[in-house]
Scaffold this active site. Structure first.
Site, PDB file in Angstrom:
ATOM      1  N   ARG A  57       0.853  -1.200   0.000  1.00  0.00           N
ATOM      2  CA  ARG A  57       0.000   0.000   0.000  1.00  0.00           C
ATOM      3  C   ARG A  57       0.883   1.242   0.000  1.00  0.00           C
ATOM      4  NH1 ARG A  57      -1.584   1.653   4.564  1.00  0.00           N
ATOM      5  NH2 ARG A  57      -2.183  -0.380   5.373  1.00  0.00           N
ATOM      6  N   TYR A 110     -16.557  16.819 -15.835  1.00  0.00           N
ATOM      7  CA  TYR A 110     -17.011  15.432 -15.764  1.00  0.00           C
ATOM      8  C   TYR A 110     -18.060  15.305 -14.650  1.00  0.00           C
ATOM      9  CZ  TYR A 110     -16.760  10.384 -15.079  1.00  0.00           C
ATOM     10  OH  TYR A 110     -17.065   9.057 -14.945  1.00  0.00           O
ATOM     11  N   ASP A 183      -8.017  18.766 -15.050  1.00  0.00           N
ATOM     12  CA  ASP A 183      -8.304  17.383 -15.421  1.00  0.00           C
ATOM     13  C   ASP A 183      -7.902  17.245 -16.889  1.00  0.00           C
ATOM     14  OD1 ASP A 183      -9.438  15.008 -16.335  1.00  0.00           O
ATOM     15  OD2 ASP A 183     -11.204  15.180 -15.035  1.00  0.00           O
ATOM     16  N   LYS A 208      -8.817   6.160 -19.541  1.00  0.00           N
ATOM     17  CA  LYS A 208      -9.171   6.634 -20.881  1.00  0.00           C
ATOM     18  C   LYS A 208      -7.969   6.559 -21.823  1.00  0.00           C
ATOM     19  CE  LYS A 208     -12.919   7.334 -18.546  1.00  0.00           C
ATOM     20  NZ  LYS A 208     -13.276   8.608 -17.942  1.00  0.00           N
TER      21      LYS A 208
HETATM   22  C1  LIG Z   1     -13.750   9.084 -16.702  1.00  0.00           C
HETATM   23  C2  LIG Z   1     -13.377  10.424 -16.240  1.00  0.00           C
HETATM   24  C3  LIG Z   1     -13.115  10.684 -14.890  1.00  0.00           C
HETATM   25  C4  LIG Z   1     -13.301   9.638 -13.816  1.00  0.00           C
HETATM   26  O1  LIG Z   1     -12.386   8.603 -13.921  1.00  0.00           O
HETATM   27  P1  LIG Z   1     -12.660   7.090 -13.492  1.00  0.00           P
HETATM   28  O2  LIG Z   1     -11.423   6.380 -13.893  1.00  0.00           O
HETATM   29  O3  LIG Z   1     -13.900   6.630 -14.215  1.00  0.00           O
HETATM   30  O4  LIG Z   1     -12.890   7.111 -12.009  1.00  0.00           O
HETATM   31  C5  LIG Z   1     -12.708  11.962 -14.542  1.00  0.00           C
HETATM   32  N1  LIG Z   1     -12.578  12.936 -15.464  1.00  0.00           N
HETATM   33  C6  LIG Z   1     -12.828  12.726 -16.764  1.00  0.00           C
HETATM   34  C7  LIG Z   1     -12.671  13.849 -17.731  1.00  0.00           C
HETATM   35  C8  LIG Z   1     -13.242  11.472 -17.203  1.00  0.00           C
HETATM   36  O5  LIG Z   1     -13.512  11.284 -18.494  1.00  0.00           O
END
Ligand SMILES: *Cc1c(COP(=O)(O)O)cnc(C)c1O
Length: 391
Positions: A57, A110, A183, A208
């Site tokens: 961890r 998001y 982000d 992603k």
């Molecule tokens: C998918 C996404 C998230 C969240 O991520 P997870 O891996 O699904 O928890 C945050 N910001 C954006 C822009 C996203 O597309």
């Protein structure tokens, strides 16, 4: 705390994507570093740690290799990998917020990010409001100097692909004493590096484009701010929402081809955006690579190319939008984005269902495309065929 900087910083992005943090295994010469599926590490006498590892961890070599890679690609000194994008965001926010602080977010971030703060941090005494970040004056009017602790940006945004001028918003945020978080999931570090425009922290859903193959969930926080790094590192260890060695390794594997994938994603999306814009069933195409897009010039300034995400508003309203989303075959109907395969979605009832009825709600005639790296002729035929059938 280990400094996750690597020793390949003078290399080109594509070289670092393959080599940063990826030294061959010194005992066997294996070119690909092994996956360390070990939860604990032998000590040479009490406290005698080999390479600093004690319990997984707190640290695992496979997770470290991903963290070194992510820090290198975003141009930060520290990266922290988590079990999901939202786990990364939550750790960051808990690390830097205290009751009474205000968070100012883009009004089209998001949906899960808005939900996280609104439903989890607000009940603990944090204040949340949103503003139109593509308009710096609106952001300046909404920020509360001395009170806004976090200015949260997402560009391009989801699903309307609005563009925020990162450098301009960093200036507004810093003037008010806020930490500026970007982000960077939609662009990936290959297309855009927010730290280079002065942002304090970058967050990712590595699920992603970084993972890139729709086969792994993960998230990351990257920063060069020592104080923030110290706190996020503590929460990663202390709360434990870490990525597993297997998922960290899969993410590293995906990142090695990030540059070539992103080039193709951008090329394919640009071709689709240009092809569907004049179609009679289409009201608007939201893609920053089109000169008609209001954020085109800023995107051209801060991005290498315009990415693989685009949205389309249909003249026929919600019914046409749903029919289009259900009418393609190479583009598969699914949530998520950023994989090699093309996906299509209907945001107002899928990805953005959680923000229906709020100021983040998405127009009901909008369909979102995550353009993959398949052959462009097949993608074009699929999309234009589905649009033709709306007539
Ligand atoms: C998918 C996404 C998230 C969240 O991520 P997870 O891996 O699904 O928890 C945050 N910001 C954006 C822009 C996203 O597309």
């Amino acid at each position: 705390m280990t400094d996750t900087r690597d020793n390949t910083t003078d290399h080109d992005f594509s070289t670092r994507a393959i080599h940063a943090g990826q030294e061959f295994d010194p005992t066997t010469g294996a070119v690909v570093p092994p996956i360390y599926l070990s939860s604990t590490f032998v000590q040479d006498g009490i406290g005698g740690f080999r390479g600093g590892y004690e319990y997984a961890r707190g640290g695992n070599p496979t997770r470290d290799s991903l963290q070194t890679l992510l820090a290198s690609l975003e141009g930060g000194t520290h990266a922290f990998s988590f079990a999901s994008g939202l786990a990364a965001e939550d750790a960051l926010l808990r690390a830097i917020l205290k009751p009474g602080d205000h968070v100012l977010m883009g009004n089209d971030v998001y949906g899960g990010t808005h939900r996280l703060v609104n439903r989890m941090h607000v009940p603990w005494g944090v204040e949340l409001s949103t503003a139109e970040m593509s308009n710096p004056d609106a952001a300046r009017a909404a920020i509360r100097p001395g009170k806004t602790r976090v200015l949260w940006l997402e560009t391009p945004s989801n699903p309307l692909m609005k563009i925020t001028d990162i450098a301009a918003l960093v200036a507004i945020g810093h003037e008010a004493g806020a930490i500026v978080v970007v982000d960077n999931t939609f662009a990936s570090p290959y297309l855009q590096q927010p730290l280079s425009f002065g942002a304090d922290v970058v967050v990712h859903s590595t699920t992603k484009y970084l993972g890139g193959h729709s086969d792994v969930l993960g998230g990351a926080v990257v920063t060069s701010d020592e104080e923030i790094a110290e706190k996020v590192g503590f929460l990663q260890f202390g709360a434990g929402a870490v990525s597993s060695p297997m998922e960290a390794w899969l993410t590293v594997r995906g990142i090695k081809t990030l540059a070539v994938r992103m080039d193709r994603h951008s090329e394919n999306a640009q071709a689709i955006a240009e092809a569907v814009q004049p179609h009679p069933a289409v009201e608007t195409v939201f893609y920053p690579g089109l000169e008609s897009h209001p954020g085109h010039e800023i995107a051209a300034k801060q991005m290498r190319s315009f990415g693989g995400m685009l949205s389309v508003a249909l003249r026929g309203g919600p019914a046409a939008a749903k029919k289009f989303a259900e009418g393609t075959s190479v583009f598969q109907l699914a949530e998520s984005l950023g994989g090699v395969e093309s996906l299509i979605s209907y945001p107002s009832e899928m990805t953005h269902a959680s923000v229906k009825g709020t100021e983040l709600a998405v127009p009901e005639n909008v369909v979102r495309l995550s353009v993959g790296i398949e052959g462009i002729d097949d993608l074009l035929a699929d999309v234009t065929g589905a649009l033709d059938r709306l007539a």
